[in-house]
Scaffold this active site. Structure first.
Site, PDB file in Angstrom:
ATOM      1  N   TYR A 107       0.820  -1.211   0.000  1.00 35.58           N
ATOM      2  CA  TYR A 107       0.000   0.000   0.000  1.00 35.58           C
ATOM      3  C   TYR A 107       0.854   1.261   0.000  1.00 35.58           C
ATOM      4  O   TYR A 107       0.536   2.230  -0.675  1.00 35.58           O
ATOM      5  CB  TYR A 107      -0.957  -0.014   1.186  1.00 35.58           C
ATOM      6  CG  TYR A 107      -2.067  -1.036   1.053  1.00 35.58           C
ATOM      7  CD1 TYR A 107      -2.496  -1.487  -0.186  1.00 35.58           C
ATOM      8  CD2 TYR A 107      -2.722  -1.535   2.181  1.00 35.58           C
ATOM      9  CE1 TYR A 107      -3.521  -2.416  -0.305  1.00 35.58           C
ATOM     10  CE2 TYR A 107      -3.749  -2.458   2.074  1.00 35.58           C
ATOM     11  CZ  TYR A 107      -4.148  -2.903   0.824  1.00 35.58           C
ATOM     12  OH  TYR A 107      -5.171  -3.806   0.711  1.00 35.58           O
ATOM     13  N   CYS A 115       3.891   6.094  10.542  1.00 35.48           N
ATOM     14  CA  CYS A 115       2.708   6.924  10.311  1.00 35.48           C
ATOM     15  C   CYS A 115       2.169   7.529  11.605  1.00 35.48           C
ATOM     16  O   CYS A 115       1.976   8.744  11.696  1.00 35.48           O
ATOM     17  CB  CYS A 115       1.633   6.138   9.578  1.00 35.48           C
ATOM     18  SG  CYS A 115       1.127   4.607  10.367  1.00 35.48           S
TER      19      CYS A 115
END
Lengths: 339, 339, 339, 339
Positions: free
Chosen positions: D12, D147
């Site tokens: 991803y 993240c």
């Protein structure tokens, strides 16, 4: 720079126009109207635009003259505003339903109200680049199709134009919640709308009139709300004429869409995302079109973002054509995966 | 049969009371009020009850006397109605916030309004079966805790009661959209609320007062709306006292909840659903409680359905205790998986 | 107590059988098999059953004899297991596809494999209470319909039986993700499946054979996965015969379903939830059926929970009939709203 | 044109790099590797790129030399590949966890594995533009933060740098499902993950080490998966020092972020989207940062798209700085509303 104004900038289609026009390199967004919110910053309503603009909403009567004006108001309101707007707009792009149907009688039948400006209907060019590109280069009044209509037209037009199907077709639309607009209503509350499969038009969805007009087919159309914010998918069934098998159908779609910047033919034998799916189109101006055939039947499937290719993005594509800019200007976002 | 009435039956908590009471073998649902919807069938508002009842909403002043009355109206409205309802109700069960806090000054601080019936506060027993079961057997006025408060109280009480943690704790609640109620509002529109992670109370969520009162701890509480219709989860952090490690904590939870019909201790080393998750509790009366510890810290996690153990189901559990019925009567639905 | 076993208890249909059978007052759940998970507690796989059972999965060959055996294994596996199971089961209820189609040639065409026990096909009674109630009272082998098939059969049968429509019909199914089962696959990952509108069967969905067999109609069926975990909705279009208008159609549905405990006719002129919506049916055994008509066309809409009325619940309803218990025994959960 | 390669383009994060690099006006995407998918078109894995590229995946050992190489492989794999990649990359940008922590002992504690290239740790500059912009102009090896770490660092750094809070803080992260990557697993199946509130790290989430290193604070971090595909939100609590009230805190954030192109301060008194919400950031490179204060406490909230500012977008921003291009090049997408 080309100056543009957006009339009715507080709704979802209006907000999407603002996003696209603020990111458009040839355009200066000069004014945005909202009767209800005049005086407030537009980024309080459209928080994704924070940091992109300091504009505030103004009253509609504060408008000046602009190279282009986009009208993003409700149907009925649009036909009342258009006569006054014509003088202010080098090019007027209407996103409402009011100038899509050429026949005011059909309008009245589907919208339950008399058309108040039938004399203006002839002056509008359909905002359908794939078919009316040449006319759009000169058009001063453009009427952008409805979101599910655009999907249905792009799905069915090649089949109709090539004579591959019988005239009676069905169109079954699945739609996200943003199509209902930004006005609150109990049935659109999250707790009620979440996870829904809601047949809100079991028969005679309004957009069937547009698709019929665009394709010459007899269309029976239903619509069901499903869980999504953005996104429209249409599933269309037709009876195949003798010559139509999968290979013929594929050729027809390729012939019509092979050179189109915003229509992709999506019909794969295997893998994920074999047929058009709206979720990977959110924010993009693509309409993906796919198909399948068995003896005697053809089905066509199309998907798009109802606020982009089904509205604001399509309108910007029309403006690009009208001004002679590359057609993809300001419309380069390809969509996300996963999302 | 025991006769019951529900005052304020059009909301989400009210609807859940109707579902549970219509399925309760010992109860006759005799009347349901709604000022706004008087005269309409209750299954037009609560479509899951189609086929289960022909009842219609009535005006509140059409009420008679009942063995039990459930009050499912907004705070402030409740404290105005309670004085008049006392005479009509063998047992009055209030689901609003108005009679949860024993100190009317604390009420005023958290709800920004003066308490209008402070003299009645003492007469209410907390609708918290796990702690006040004995008192509930005799209670004629019961005040059911708030949804996130119930979760926080069940998560933290064993730690507080056993002296395992220091008094300063934080509670972080995550909630679905049904907690906002059935009244429409723009921020609760599906298109706005879908997929949200919305910190609606960055500090001082109202339920911190209830949890503090119930546990004796000093509570700092926040709340965030996440994508779900039903469901509350609280994540609580505390500083461990010297004696508290994972084993001590587990024993404390087992001691308090090992025999409870509706509290399960959920804290596994591996596998799916290791900690409490509200989605498998939708419609059930469970509160699942879990925990984890590292040197110096204990965290407690609880999950429940805000409309059931966080409201209507807990209220019915209290009625079961009050009437001497098996505590699980009418509350047998275990929840679904997958869902 | 009636003893029952579930063969294949680790899947989603199997889990739903366990939930319903554990809550059934006349039944003792005696054994649950899973080859893969033998020896593990069943509540590690089905966490909603925590506190409801201490059972562990066993190997299939550990089975004894039971009053009823439910077979919840994949198609192909079922037809291999049935011959050996017949002797262990007073009543055998198969939830796979293997014994639904009376014609093994049709089976082979739709399932791409030869039928391995065609001699047993005649011995099965369809698990379709609304039509085969009398036969089910005596049936020792029952084959439960597929989930979208059940919805399509209940939607279309009254129209077919009363001769209200022409024989060519289309069925468009929308389904949640639990229909794909509990086995992992990339296309069923949350990040890929979330928010999908995925046409996974543009033509010739397998269940069209069942609906055709059940109704005598010629069925063309498609299926699209939409965002939901549970739930199936079918939208069916038919050409009306001369006598069929909305009133005739309504009467037909009322005549067929007016006394049915688990089929509700849902077709209202206004309000929310006017047509069948699966989300308020999660966990319930209802199939809601609705309709609309315009000159020349009838549409029928049905919704159900694919794991309940589309599988496990319907199977339990059949057992209730077979054993002479009230048909709603153990199936009283009405569904939730909101959810 | 600057030539770039992406190593590990099937995941991803890898796919998001491809989207951004294909749309970047200064860059030529020259090669994309995937051991598993070598030979297949990259748009079969990333369907949003249909029409944007004809590239196919190649084996890693087919790589040549490039101006920049992005490494988007799993941790542990990265530290084995980096030594060999250094020679092929004018600038090497690693998106794994392997070169984020300066202390290999801390790495071992949090990742349960020994670091295999500790001698290279010093050579990496943190891919944190807001703090290391000057160093990034010259950096040849860049390690992009995790993240949730990026969100936590941006939320807490101004508070730490200005001495407004005590050193003990908590960070509570909420994350979408794409953070788990594209590899299938039962717990990430849609039917299991949908609607989840899943505490997957009740204590000691790995990113606490990064945030601690970056801010000098002592961090206790938890993480909960909620319903979303993309998106991270962190909610951080700190004890205020004497001088810190809301006004002081606001000034600190403005001073640090007032000129930043991709950090917006979002903390409003009223209206929708008052605090940072990831859903309007999907696809954008923004990190929105907000805050609230009460006596003795400060909370900081940040939101971002985990695949963009939490990974690929941040990596491209670093490349822009390194090459001297305007920092927003190729990163202009503002995010959508509604969505």
């Amino acid at each position: 720079m080309t100056t543009v104004a957006v009339v009715g900038g507080s709704g979802y289609i209006g907000g999407e126009l603002l996003r696209l026009l603020l990111g458009h390199p040839e355009v200066e967004l000069a004014a945005v109207t909202s009767t209800r919110l005049a005086g407030r910053r537009i980024d309080t309503t459209h928080p994704n635009l924070r940091g992109h603009t300091d504009l505030k909403f103004v009253e509609p009567d504060a408008l000046d003259k602009y190279d282009a004006v986009f009208l993003a108001v409700a149907h009925r309101t649009a036909m009342r505003m258009v006569p006054g707007m014509v003088a202010r707009a080098g090019c007027l792009v209407d996103l409402s339903a009011d100038f899509r149907l050429r026949d005011s009688g059909v309008y009245q039948r589907y919208y339950d109200t008399e058309h108040e400006a039938p004399q203006l209907l002839d002056g509008f060019t359909p905002g359908w680049p794939e078919r009316y590109r040449e006319q759009l280069r000169e058009a001063d009044r453009i009427s952008v199709p409805g979101c599910t209509a655009m999907a249905g037209m792009l799905a069915l037009y090649p089949l109709a134009a090539e004579g591959l199907v019988e005239p009676d077709v069905t169109v079954d639309a699945r739609t996200g919640s943003s199509g209902s607009g930004a006005a609150a209503g109990n049935v659109n509350l999250h707790a009620e709308r979440s996870g829904a499969m809601r047949v809100f038009a079991p028969l005679r969805h309004r957009h069937e009139a547009e698709i019929a007009q665009a394709t010459g087919l007899r269309v029976r159309m239903s619509a069901t709300g499903v869980e999504a914010v953005r996104g429209v998918q249409v599933y269309c069934r037709a009876t195949a004429k003798d010559n139509a098998d999968e290979s013929t159908v594929r050729q027809a779609y390729r012939r019509h869409y092979g050179d189109e910047p915003f229509v992709r033919v999506v019909a794969y034998r295997s893998g994920g995302y074999r047929y058009p799916e709206p979720k990977i189109l959110s924010g993009s101006n693509y309409c993906d079109v796919g198909f399948a055939a068995e003896p005697g039947q053809v089905v066509a499937i199309a998907a798009l973002d109802n606020l982009v290719k089904g509205g604001a993005g399509n309108a910007v594509q029309c403006l690009n054509i009208r001004r002679g800019w590359p057609e993809t200007t300001g419309l380069g976002f390809p969509g996300l995966h996963p999302v």
